[in-house]
Design an enzyme around this catalytic site. Structure first.
Site, PDB file in Angstrom:
ATOM      1  N   LYS A  88       8.293  -1.511  -2.371  1.00  0.00           N
ATOM      2  CA  LYS A  88       7.649  -0.749  -1.295  1.00  0.00           C
ATOM      3  C   LYS A  88       8.708  -0.144  -0.367  1.00  0.00           C
ATOM      4  O   LYS A  88       8.659   1.042  -0.030  1.00  0.00           O
ATOM      5  CB  LYS A  88       6.705  -1.671  -0.508  1.00  0.00           C
ATOM      6  CG  LYS A  88       6.101  -1.053   0.730  1.00  0.00           C
ATOM      7  CD  LYS A  88       5.231   0.158   0.441  1.00  0.00           C
ATOM      8  CE  LYS A  88       4.968   0.962   1.683  1.00  0.00           C
ATOM      9  NZ  LYS A  88       4.208   2.171   1.486  1.00  0.00           N
ATOM     10  N   GLU A  97       0.848  -1.199   0.000  1.00  0.00           N
ATOM     11  CA  GLU A  97       0.000   0.000   0.000  1.00  0.00           C
ATOM     12  C   GLU A  97       0.882   1.247   0.000  1.00  0.00           C
ATOM     13  O   GLU A  97       1.833   1.331   0.758  1.00  0.00           O
ATOM     14  CB  GLU A  97      -0.908  -0.026   1.236  1.00  0.00           C
ATOM     15  CG  GLU A  97      -1.893   1.115   1.289  1.00  0.00           C
ATOM     16  CD  GLU A  97      -2.633   1.274  -0.026  1.00  0.00           C
ATOM     17  OE1 GLU A  97      -3.340   0.356  -0.440  1.00  0.00           O
ATOM     18  OE2 GLU A  97      -2.473   2.336  -0.677  1.00  0.00           O
ATOM     19  N   CYS A 105       6.088   4.737   9.434  1.00  0.00           N
ATOM     20  CA  CYS A 105       6.730   3.845   8.448  1.00  0.00           C
ATOM     21  C   CYS A 105       8.118   4.232   7.955  1.00  0.00           C
ATOM     22  O   CYS A 105       8.962   3.353   7.810  1.00  0.00           O
ATOM     23  CB  CYS A 105       5.790   3.662   7.269  1.00  0.00           C
ATOM     24  SG  CYS A 105       4.302   2.795   7.780  1.00  0.00           S
TER      25      CYS A 105
HETATM   26  P1  NAD Z   1      -1.957  -0.218  12.645  1.00  0.00           P
HETATM   27  O1  NAD Z   1      -1.135  -0.484  13.840  1.00  0.00           O
HETATM   28  O2  NAD Z   1      -2.752   1.046  12.560  1.00  0.00           O
HETATM   29  O3  NAD Z   1      -2.985  -1.423  12.422  1.00  0.00           O
HETATM   30  C1  NAD Z   1      -2.637  -2.766  12.469  1.00  0.00           C
HETATM   31  C2  NAD Z   1      -3.780  -3.541  13.144  1.00  0.00           C
HETATM   32  O4  NAD Z   1      -3.482  -4.933  13.054  1.00  0.00           O
HETATM   33  C3  NAD Z   1      -3.952  -3.231  14.636  1.00  0.00           C
HETATM   34  O5  NAD Z   1      -5.253  -2.724  14.862  1.00  0.00           O
HETATM   35  C4  NAD Z   1      -3.713  -4.575  15.325  1.00  0.00           C
HETATM   36  O6  NAD Z   1      -4.536  -4.786  16.444  1.00  0.00           O
HETATM   37  C5  NAD Z   1      -4.050  -5.549  14.211  1.00  0.00           C
HETATM   38  N1  NAD Z   1      -3.492  -6.888  14.409  1.00  0.00           N
HETATM   39  C6  NAD Z   1      -2.220  -7.224  14.753  1.00  0.00           C
HETATM   40  N2  NAD Z   1      -2.100  -8.570  14.815  1.00  0.00           N
HETATM   41  C7  NAD Z   1      -3.309  -9.092  14.517  1.00  0.00           C
HETATM   42  C8  NAD Z   1      -3.799 -10.414  14.397  1.00  0.00           C
HETATM   43  N3  NAD Z   1      -3.022 -11.468  14.607  1.00  0.00           N
HETATM   44  N4  NAD Z   1      -5.094 -10.583  14.077  1.00  0.00           N
HETATM   45  C9  NAD Z   1      -5.902  -9.520  13.863  1.00  0.00           C
HETATM   46  N5  NAD Z   1      -5.488  -8.238  13.939  1.00  0.00           N
HETATM   47  C10 NAD Z   1      -4.201  -8.029  14.259  1.00  0.00           C
HETATM   48  O7  NAD Z   1      -0.976  -0.330  11.407  1.00  0.00           O
HETATM   49  P2  NAD Z   1      -1.113   0.405   9.985  1.00  0.00           P
HETATM   50  O8  NAD Z   1      -0.635   1.802  10.076  1.00  0.00           O
HETATM   51  O9  NAD Z   1      -2.473   0.135   9.415  1.00  0.00           O
HETATM   52  O10 NAD Z   1      -0.015  -0.393   9.144  1.00  0.00           O
HETATM   53  C11 NAD Z   1      -0.206  -1.745   8.766  1.00  0.00           C
HETATM   54  C12 NAD Z   1       0.861  -2.120   7.762  1.00  0.00           C
HETATM   55  O11 NAD Z   1       0.739  -1.306   6.588  1.00  0.00           O
HETATM   56  C13 NAD Z   1       2.301  -1.910   8.252  1.00  0.00           C
HETATM   57  O12 NAD Z   1       3.105  -2.925   7.712  1.00  0.00           O
HETATM   58  C14 NAD Z   1       2.693  -0.579   7.646  1.00  0.00           C
HETATM   59  O13 NAD Z   1       4.079  -0.478   7.438  1.00  0.00           O
HETATM   60  C15 NAD Z   1       1.962  -0.600   6.323  1.00  0.00           C
HETATM   61  N6  NAD Z   1       1.613   0.723   5.772  1.00  0.00           N
HETATM   62  C16 NAD Z   1       1.126   1.691   6.603  1.00  0.00           C
HETATM   63  C17 NAD Z   1       0.754   2.924   6.053  1.00  0.00           C
HETATM   64  C18 NAD Z   1       0.220   4.030   6.916  1.00  0.00           C
HETATM   65  O14 NAD Z   1       0.021   5.124   6.398  1.00  0.00           O
HETATM   66  N7  NAD Z   1      -0.030   3.835   8.200  1.00  0.00           N
HETATM   67  C19 NAD Z   1       0.847   3.123   4.671  1.00  0.00           C
HETATM   68  C20 NAD Z   1       1.326   2.098   3.873  1.00  0.00           C
HETATM   69  C21 NAD Z   1       1.701   0.882   4.433  1.00  0.00           C
HETATM   70  C1  UGA Z   2       4.479   7.753   3.672  1.00  0.00           C
HETATM   71  C2  UGA Z   2       4.514   7.670   2.142  1.00  0.00           C
HETATM   72  O1  UGA Z   2       4.318   8.977   1.591  1.00  0.00           O
HETATM   73  C3  UGA Z   2       3.426   6.724   1.623  1.00  0.00           C
HETATM   74  O2  UGA Z   2       3.532   6.577   0.218  1.00  0.00           O
HETATM   75  C4  UGA Z   2       3.595   5.363   2.293  1.00  0.00           C
HETATM   76  O3  UGA Z   2       2.570   4.487   1.882  1.00  0.00           O
HETATM   77  C5  UGA Z   2       3.546   5.525   3.797  1.00  0.00           C
HETATM   78  O4  UGA Z   2       4.590   6.455   4.217  1.00  0.00           O
HETATM   79  C6  UGA Z   2       3.790   4.255   4.544  1.00  0.00           C
HETATM   80  O5  UGA Z   2       4.373   3.326   4.010  1.00  0.00           O
HETATM   81  O6  UGA Z   2       3.401   4.281   5.704  1.00  0.00           O
HETATM   82  P1  UGA Z   2       3.012   9.078   5.443  1.00  0.00           P
HETATM   83  O7  UGA Z   2       4.097   8.698   6.383  1.00  0.00           O
HETATM   84  O8  UGA Z   2       1.611   8.817   5.831  1.00  0.00           O
HETATM   85  O9  UGA Z   2       3.230   8.341   4.037  1.00  0.00           O
HETATM   86  O10 UGA Z   2       3.101  10.635   5.121  1.00  0.00           O
HETATM   87  P2  UGA Z   2       4.075  11.532   4.223  1.00  0.00           P
HETATM   88  O11 UGA Z   2       3.255  12.527   3.532  1.00  0.00           O
HETATM   89  O12 UGA Z   2       4.981  10.719   3.396  1.00  0.00           O
HETATM   90  O13 UGA Z   2       4.919  12.299   5.338  1.00  0.00           O
HETATM   91  C7  UGA Z   2       5.876  11.620   6.127  1.00  0.00           C
HETATM   92  C8  UGA Z   2       6.646  12.627   6.935  1.00  0.00           C
HETATM   93  O14 UGA Z   2       7.487  13.415   6.093  1.00  0.00           O
HETATM   94  C9  UGA Z   2       5.771  13.633   7.691  1.00  0.00           C
HETATM   95  O15 UGA Z   2       6.314  13.851   8.964  1.00  0.00           O
HETATM   96  C10 UGA Z   2       5.834  14.873   6.836  1.00  0.00           C
HETATM   97  O16 UGA Z   2       5.620  16.055   7.549  1.00  0.00           O
HETATM   98  C11 UGA Z   2       7.255  14.790   6.313  1.00  0.00           C
HETATM   99  N1  UGA Z   2       7.459  15.526   5.035  1.00  0.00           N
HETATM  100  C12 UGA Z   2       6.814  15.143   3.919  1.00  0.00           C
HETATM  101  C13 UGA Z   2       8.344  16.582   5.009  1.00  0.00           C
HETATM  102  O17 UGA Z   2       8.970  16.948   6.026  1.00  0.00           O
HETATM  103  N2  UGA Z   2       8.542  17.244   3.820  1.00  0.00           N
HETATM  104  C14 UGA Z   2       7.905  16.875   2.675  1.00  0.00           C
HETATM  105  O18 UGA Z   2       8.147  17.531   1.625  1.00  0.00           O
HETATM  106  C15 UGA Z   2       7.022  15.811   2.733  1.00  0.00           C
END
Ligand code: NAD
Ligand code: UGA
Length: 475
Positions: free
Chosen positions: A227, A172, A283
């Site tokens: 990713k 994602e 992340c």
């Molecule tokens: P999160 O902590 O918000 O959510 C994860 C959920 O999984 C939690 O609610 C937890 O209780 C649940 N969970 C854990 N083990 C479980 C199990 N065995 N059965 C059922 N539920 C279970 O995490 P997130 O931010 O949604 O991130 C999830 C993944 O996606 C991570 O690998 C992260 O790196 C990736 N990711 C996150 C973002 C983002 O913007 N947060 C964007 C892209 C990718």
């Molecule tokens: C980031 C990536 O942008 C997503 O593509 C990815 O899916 C995600 O991580 C993930 O794997 O979790 P996110 O962390 O939600 O998304 O937000 P960003 O907009 O990337 O910002 C990350 C951090 O960088 C923030 O603290 C933001 O303030 C900072 N940032 C961003 C800067 O300081 N300068 C910039 O120009 C952009």
């Protein structure tokens, strides 16, 4: 498996990715039933709350989609086994934090939640099931998942269980704060796998709202690595521009002018060139640390060191901001009140994971400051937990709540403050009436703008000293 034969989807993990992504899937695929499951009962109840303000995640536009889909073809449930057994496709969307102890502690991904989910799927799935890695995972994790799934029992109590699996990687790329738009209009969707029918089955779901030519198909390992690489490249740009911000401050150059000048080069591009207090979020740091760990695991020490520098620069940026504040306030913060504007790691989210505000606030508290903090979306409980609770910060807690006041307005933050530090660029901070704020502050008053977003002309006119990141002290 024929395209279009997916009728029931289960998503394990109802977090920042699982919730919003399944909501957008459900909104665009009315003939598929999506069930998001989680072990966290409170989170599931919050997703099911009638009051949309209580959804566990604040994300612009999310509440409207939940209103349209929940109870129709989108469900949030704690019945994990049932949902797995009924599903044709299962997304693994659980958290993948950094290991805090044992082999690879501090760098390697902790895959315990992924492994637990895979084991449950191996036990409970029925028929042919496509298992999709949605979480961000180390390269080669699909091998682990396959080995768990493919060794699952097919005969239990002398009864033959019909069970077959295919594993795909579909990372994602959404960013928090813009998640809905990112999911509805992604730059690309990436599907990695070795079974063409399964790839097509997942692709056909996305094709309900995404143009076919935006769906990239690769092998499993390229997808998993892409990713990590994408996040590393994005974070690298932020560290690069932040390194320039420090250089600007000592030379009289202006970081906004430099960003603009280099960003107009179409080969460089203008996005992700805003200097700030360092990247936060759950992340970037963990994914780069994971990349650093994997590179050294494969003996690529130079590559590992190269990426580690992105993190070191980020940590340094946060440290140097707190140092600058202390220096400009006569070298001590004892008996001083500092107002903090913004606590989430970026605007338009309530997420505080790895927020630069945490490190900066802790540094200021360490110097004896009293803090008054305002964020439009982060709760008092979260701020207090992040700054004082050992289990959340994984850091010995030295600060008591008496030194921290969580405020309900910008004005409240300013009362008797010696300085205001702007950490998150929430839109409402761009229109602050500095005349009013100045009257509330103690003199001499300072504003430290780490996001280059305040109206500095008005601020100076209001008799406030101004320091801007990448510019320095304004005269
Ligand atoms: P999160 O902590 O918000 O959510 C994860 C959920 O999984 C939690 O609610 C937890 O209780 C649940 N969970 C854990 N083990 C479980 C199990 N065995 N059965 C059922 N539920 C279970 O995490 P997130 O931010 O949604 O991130 C999830 C993944 O996606 C991570 O690998 C992260 O790196 C990736 N990711 C996150 C973002 C983002 O913007 N947060 C964007 C892209 C990718
Ligand atoms: C980031 C990536 O942008 C997503 O593509 C990815 O899916 C995600 O991580 C993930 O794997 O979790 P996110 O962390 O939600 O998304 O937000 P960003 O907009 O990337 O910002 C990350 C951090 O960088 C923030 O603290 C933001 O303030 C900072 N940032 C961003 C800067 O300081 N300068 C910039 O120009 C952009």
């Amino acid at each position: 498996m024929l395209t279009g034969s997916i009728k029931k989807v289960c998503c394990i993990g109802a977090g920042y990715v699982g919730g919003p992504s399944m909501a957008v899937f459900a909104d665009n695929c009315k003939n598929i039933q999506f069930t998001v499951v989680d072990i966290n009962k409170d989170r599931i109840s919050a997703w099911n709350d009638d009051d949309f303000k209580k959804l566990p995640i604040f994300e612009p536009g999310l509440d409207q989609i939940i209103a349209r889909t929940r109870g129709k073809n989108l469900f949030f449930s704690t019945e994990i086994k049932k949902s797995i057994s009924e599903a044709d496709m299962i997304f693994l969307s659980v958290n993948t934090p950094i290991k805090i102890s044992g082999l690879g502690a501090g760098k390697a991904s902790d895959l315990k939640f992924i492994e637990a989910s895979a084991r449950l799927v191996a036990e409970e799935a029925r028929g042919f099931t496509i298992v999709v890695e949605k979480s961000t995972l180390p390269v080669k994790t699909a091998e682990t998942i396959k080995s768990i799934l493919f060794s699952s029992q097919t005969i239990k109590n002398d009864i033959q269980i019909d069970r077959k699996f295919s594993v795909l990687s579909n990372p994602e790329f959404l960013a928090e704060g813009t998640a809905i738009n990112d999911l509805e209009n992604p730059d690309r969707v990436l599907i990695g796998g070795d079974d063409d029918d399964s790839i097509e089955a997942l692709s056909s779901i996305y094709e309900n709202w995404i143009q076919k030519d935006k769906i990239i198909k690769t092998n499993l390992w390229s997808s998993e690595l892409s990713k990590l690489a994408a996040n590393a490249f994005l974070a690298q740009r932020i560290s690069s521009i932040n390194s320039m911000s420090a250089f600007c401050e000592v030379t009289g150059a202006n970081i906004n002018e430099v960003s603009n000048a280099i960003g107009t080069d179409s080969r460089i591009g203008s996005k992700f060139l805003s200097s700030g207090p360092g990247f936060g979020g759950s992340c970037f740091k963990k994914d780069i640390l994971n990349l650093v760990y994997l590179c050294s695991f494969y003996g690529l020490d130079e590559v590992s060191n190269y990426w580690e520098q992105v993190i070191l620069l980020n940590d340094w940026q946060q440290k140097r901001i707190s140092h600058l504040i202390i220096q400009n306030l006569f070298g001590t913060l004892a008996e001083k009140k500092i107002g903090i504007l913004g606590f989430s790691f970026k605007a338009n989210t309530n997420d505080t994971r790895q927020s630069p505000a945490i490190k900066i606030c802790k540094d200021l508290l360490e110097e004896g400051a009293e803090l008054s903090i305002y964020d439009p979306k982060v709760s008092m409980e979260t701020i207090n937990l992040e700054l004082t609770n050992t289990s959340i910060s994984q850091d010995e807690s030295k600060f008591s709540n008496e030194k921290i006041t969580v405020c309900e307005s910008i004005d409240e933050v300013a009362v008797n403050a010696d300085a205001i530090v702007l950490i998150t660029d929430w839109p409402l901070f761009k229109n602050i009436n500095w005349d009013t704020i100045s009257k509330l502050m103690r003199k001499p008053s300072w504003v430290f703008d780490t996001r280059n977003c305040i109206d500095d002309v008005q601020c100076l006119k209001a008799n406030i000293n101004v320091w801007k990141l990448g510019v320095g002290i304004l005269r």
